[in-house]
Design a protein around this motif. Structure first.
Motif, PDB file in Angstrom:
ATOM      1  N   GLU A 168      23.228 -91.038  91.165  1.00 33.91           N
ATOM      2  CA  GLU A 168      22.330 -89.960  91.582  1.00 33.91           C
ATOM      3  C   GLU A 168      21.010 -90.534  92.089  1.00 33.91           C
ATOM      4  O   GLU A 168      20.482 -90.081  93.110  1.00 33.91           O
ATOM      5  CB  GLU A 168      22.066 -89.006  90.417  1.00 33.91           C
ATOM      6  N   GLU A 169      20.503 -91.544  91.411  1.00 34.52           N
ATOM      7  CA  GLU A 169      19.246 -92.163  91.841  1.00 34.52           C
ATOM      8  C   GLU A 169      19.376 -92.762  93.244  1.00 34.52           C
ATOM      9  O   GLU A 169      18.496 -92.595  94.088  1.00 34.52           O
ATOM     10  CB  GLU A 169      18.831 -93.254  90.849  1.00 34.52           C
ATOM     11  N   ARG A 170      20.481 -93.445  93.506  1.00 31.17           N
ATOM     12  CA  ARG A 170      20.709 -94.045  94.827  1.00 31.17           C
ATOM     13  C   ARG A 170      20.821 -92.963  95.906  1.00 31.17           C
ATOM     14  O   ARG A 170      20.299 -93.111  97.001  1.00 31.17           O
ATOM     15  CB  ARG A 170      21.981 -94.901  94.789  1.00 31.17           C
ATOM     16  N   LEU A 171      21.521 -91.874  95.588  1.00 31.18           N
ATOM     17  CA  LEU A 171      21.655 -90.774  96.533  1.00 31.18           C
ATOM     18  C   LEU A 171      20.289 -90.177  96.853  1.00 31.18           C
ATOM     19  O   LEU A 171      19.953 -89.976  98.013  1.00 31.18           O
ATOM     20  CB  LEU A 171      22.583 -89.686  95.982  1.00 31.18           C
ATOM     21  N   ARG A 172      19.494 -89.927  95.831  1.00 34.56           N
ATOM     22  CA  ARG A 172      18.174 -89.325  96.051  1.00 34.56           C
ATOM     23  C   ARG A 172      17.258 -90.259  96.845  1.00 34.56           C
ATOM     24  O   ARG A 172      16.506 -89.816  97.704  1.00 34.56           O
ATOM     25  CB  ARG A 172      17.535 -88.935  94.723  1.00 34.56           C
ATOM     26  N   THR A 173      17.342 -91.553  96.584  1.00 31.99           N
ATOM     27  CA  THR A 173      16.563 -92.533  97.342  1.00 31.99           C
ATOM     28  C   THR A 173      17.001 -92.538  98.800  1.00 31.99           C
ATOM     29  O   THR A 173      16.166 -92.568  99.712  1.00 31.99           O
ATOM     30  CB  THR A 173      16.726 -93.946  96.731  1.00 31.99           C
ATOM     31  N   ALA A 174      18.303 -92.486  99.032  1.00 37.27           N
ATOM     32  CA  ALA A 174      18.834 -92.477 100.394  1.00 37.27           C
ATOM     33  C   ALA A 174      18.387 -91.224 101.138  1.00 37.27           C
ATOM     34  O   ALA A 174      17.979 -91.303 102.309  1.00 37.27           O
ATOM     35  CB  ALA A 174      20.360 -92.565 100.366  1.00 37.27           C
ATOM     36  N   VAL A 175      18.438 -90.073 100.480  1.00 39.74           N
ATOM     37  CA  VAL A 175      18.006 -88.823 101.108  1.00 39.74           C
ATOM     38  C   VAL A 175      16.519 -88.888 101.439  1.00 39.74           C
ATOM     39  O   VAL A 175      16.094 -88.469 102.521  1.00 39.74           O
ATOM     40  CB  VAL A 175      18.333 -87.602 100.210  1.00 39.74           C
ATOM     41  N   ILE A 197      34.247 -79.902  90.378  1.00 36.87           N
ATOM     42  CA  ILE A 197      33.097 -80.060  91.261  1.00 36.87           C
ATOM     43  C   ILE A 197      33.329 -79.211  92.502  1.00 36.87           C
ATOM     44  O   ILE A 197      34.401 -79.234  93.094  1.00 36.87           O
ATOM     45  CB  ILE A 197      32.884 -81.534  91.626  1.00 36.87           C
ATOM     46  N   ARG A 198      32.308 -78.473  92.871  1.00 32.64           N
ATOM     47  CA  ARG A 198      32.388 -77.529  93.988  1.00 32.64           C
ATOM     48  C   ARG A 198      32.084 -78.237  95.303  1.00 32.64           C
ATOM     49  O   ARG A 198      31.138 -78.997  95.418  1.00 32.64           O
ATOM     50  CB  ARG A 198      31.362 -76.421  93.733  1.00 32.64           C
ATOM     51  N   ILE A 199      32.901 -77.985  96.317  1.00 32.28           N
ATOM     52  CA  ILE A 199      32.653 -78.518  97.648  1.00 32.28           C
ATOM     53  C   ILE A 199      31.499 -77.733  98.255  1.00 32.28           C
ATOM     54  O   ILE A 199      31.500 -76.509  98.217  1.00 32.28           O
ATOM     55  CB  ILE A 199      33.909 -78.414  98.535  1.00 32.28           C
ATOM     56  N   PRO A 200      30.506 -78.419  98.814  1.00 37.12           N
ATOM     57  CA  PRO A 200      29.349 -77.728  99.393  1.00 37.12           C
ATOM     58  C   PRO A 200      29.732 -76.820 100.554  1.00 37.12           C
ATOM     59  O   PRO A 200      30.696 -77.085 101.273  1.00 37.12           O
ATOM     60  CB  PRO A 200      28.472 -78.872  99.903  1.00 37.12           C
ATOM     61  N   GLN A 201      28.953 -75.751 100.743  1.00 34.71           N
ATOM     62  CA  GLN A 201      29.196 -74.847 101.875  1.00 34.71           C
ATOM     63  C   GLN A 201      28.985 -75.574 103.191  1.00 34.71           C
ATOM     64  O   GLN A 201      29.709 -75.371 104.145  1.00 34.71           O
ATOM     65  CB  GLN A 201      28.257 -73.646 101.797  1.00 34.71           C
ATOM     66  N   ASP A 202      27.964 -76.406 103.261  1.00 38.90           N
ATOM     67  CA  ASP A 202      27.680 -77.194 104.464  1.00 38.90           C
ATOM     68  C   ASP A 202      28.043 -78.633 104.141  1.00 38.90           C
ATOM     69  O   ASP A 202      27.335 -79.310 103.412  1.00 38.90           O
ATOM     70  CB  ASP A 202      26.197 -77.082 104.831  1.00 38.90           C
ATOM     71  N   ASP A 203      29.175 -79.104 104.679  1.00 40.80           N
ATOM     72  CA  ASP A 203      29.618 -80.452 104.334  1.00 40.80           C
ATOM     73  C   ASP A 203      29.042 -81.533 105.247  1.00 40.80           C
ATOM     74  O   ASP A 203      29.488 -82.667 105.232  1.00 40.80           O
ATOM     75  CB  ASP A 203      31.139 -80.531 104.275  1.00 40.80           C
ATOM     76  N   GLU A 204      28.038 -81.193 106.025  1.00 35.22           N
ATOM     77  CA  GLU A 204      27.373 -82.174 106.890  1.00 35.22           C
ATOM     78  C   GLU A 204      25.954 -82.489 106.415  1.00 35.22           C
ATOM     79  O   GLU A 204      25.343 -83.417 106.900  1.00 35.22           O
ATOM     80  CB  GLU A 204      27.329 -81.674 108.332  1.00 35.22           C
ATOM     81  N   ARG A 205      25.429 -81.696 105.484  1.00 37.96           N
ATOM     82  CA  ARG A 205      24.082 -81.905 104.961  1.00 37.96           C
ATOM     83  C   ARG A 205      24.104 -81.868 103.441  1.00 37.96           C
ATOM     84  O   ARG A 205      24.856 -81.119 102.847  1.00 37.96           O
ATOM     85  CB  ARG A 205      23.117 -80.828 105.464  1.00 37.96           C
ATOM     86  N   ILE A 206      23.250 -82.680 102.850  1.00 40.40           N
ATOM     87  CA  ILE A 206      23.181 -82.790 101.406  1.00 40.40           C
ATOM     88  C   ILE A 206      21.971 -82.008 100.904  1.00 40.40           C
ATOM     89  O   ILE A 206      20.862 -82.172 101.416  1.00 40.40           O
ATOM     90  CB  ILE A 206      23.064 -84.276 100.991  1.00 40.40           C
ATOM     91  N   ASP A 207      22.201 -81.149  99.920  1.00 36.50           N
ATOM     92  CA  ASP A 207      21.122 -80.379  99.294  1.00 36.50           C
ATOM     93  C   ASP A 207      20.895 -80.947  97.899  1.00 36.50           C
ATOM     94  O   ASP A 207      21.628 -80.620  96.966  1.00 36.50           O
ATOM     95  CB  ASP A 207      21.501 -78.900  99.224  1.00 36.50           C
ATOM     96  N   VAL A 208      19.895 -81.812  97.741  1.00 31.30           N
ATOM     97  CA  VAL A 208      19.661 -82.453  96.454  1.00 31.30           C
ATOM     98  C   VAL A 208      18.985 -81.527  95.444  1.00 31.30           C
ATOM     99  O   VAL A 208      18.776 -81.924  94.302  1.00 31.30           O
ATOM    100  CB  VAL A 208      18.871 -83.776  96.588  1.00 31.30           C
ATOM    101  N   THR A 209      18.676 -80.295  95.847  1.00 34.04           N
ATOM    102  CA  THR A 209      18.138 -79.338  94.885  1.00 34.04           C
ATOM    103  C   THR A 209      19.260 -78.616  94.139  1.00 34.04           C
ATOM    104  O   THR A 209      19.009 -77.946  93.149  1.00 34.04           O
ATOM    105  CB  THR A 209      17.221 -78.289  95.564  1.00 34.04           C
ATOM    106  N   ASP A 210      20.492 -78.768  94.608  1.00 32.43           N
ATOM    107  CA  ASP A 210      21.657 -78.145  93.979  1.00 32.43           C
ATOM    108  C   ASP A 210      22.408 -79.233  93.198  1.00 32.43           C
ATOM    109  O   ASP A 210      23.017 -80.126  93.782  1.00 32.43           O
ATOM    110  CB  ASP A 210      22.549 -77.537  95.068  1.00 32.43           C
TER     111      ASP A 210
END
Length: 65
Positions: A41-48, A13-26
């Motif tokens: 994943e569903e919980r993460l998307r709901t939270a975002v 699993i790749r560490i995101p370039q921006d570790d302070e923001r979540i990009d749910v399109t990636d």
């Protein structure tokens, strides 16, 4: 025989370039953040959708320390 550039589902699993923001399109970032927060994943998307994409805001929304 597997090729050297094989991008199998077991790839690291790749560490995101921006570790302070979540990009749910990636999808790679979604995998990373679901493991980071320990949520589905569903919980993460709901939270975002509710709290936005900032990691600390999501942590608070999810009730994590």
């Amino acid at each position: 025989m597997r090729e050297e550039n094989d991008m199998s589902p077991t790839s690291e699993i790749r560490i995101p370039q921006d570790d302070e923001r979540i990009d749910v399109t990636d999808l790679k970032e979604v995998d990373y953040w679901t493991q980071w927060f320990g949520v589905s994943e569903e919980r993460l998307r709901t939270a975002v959708a509710s709290a936005g994409t900032v990691k600390d805001d999501l942590r608070i929304y999810l009730g994590l320390p």
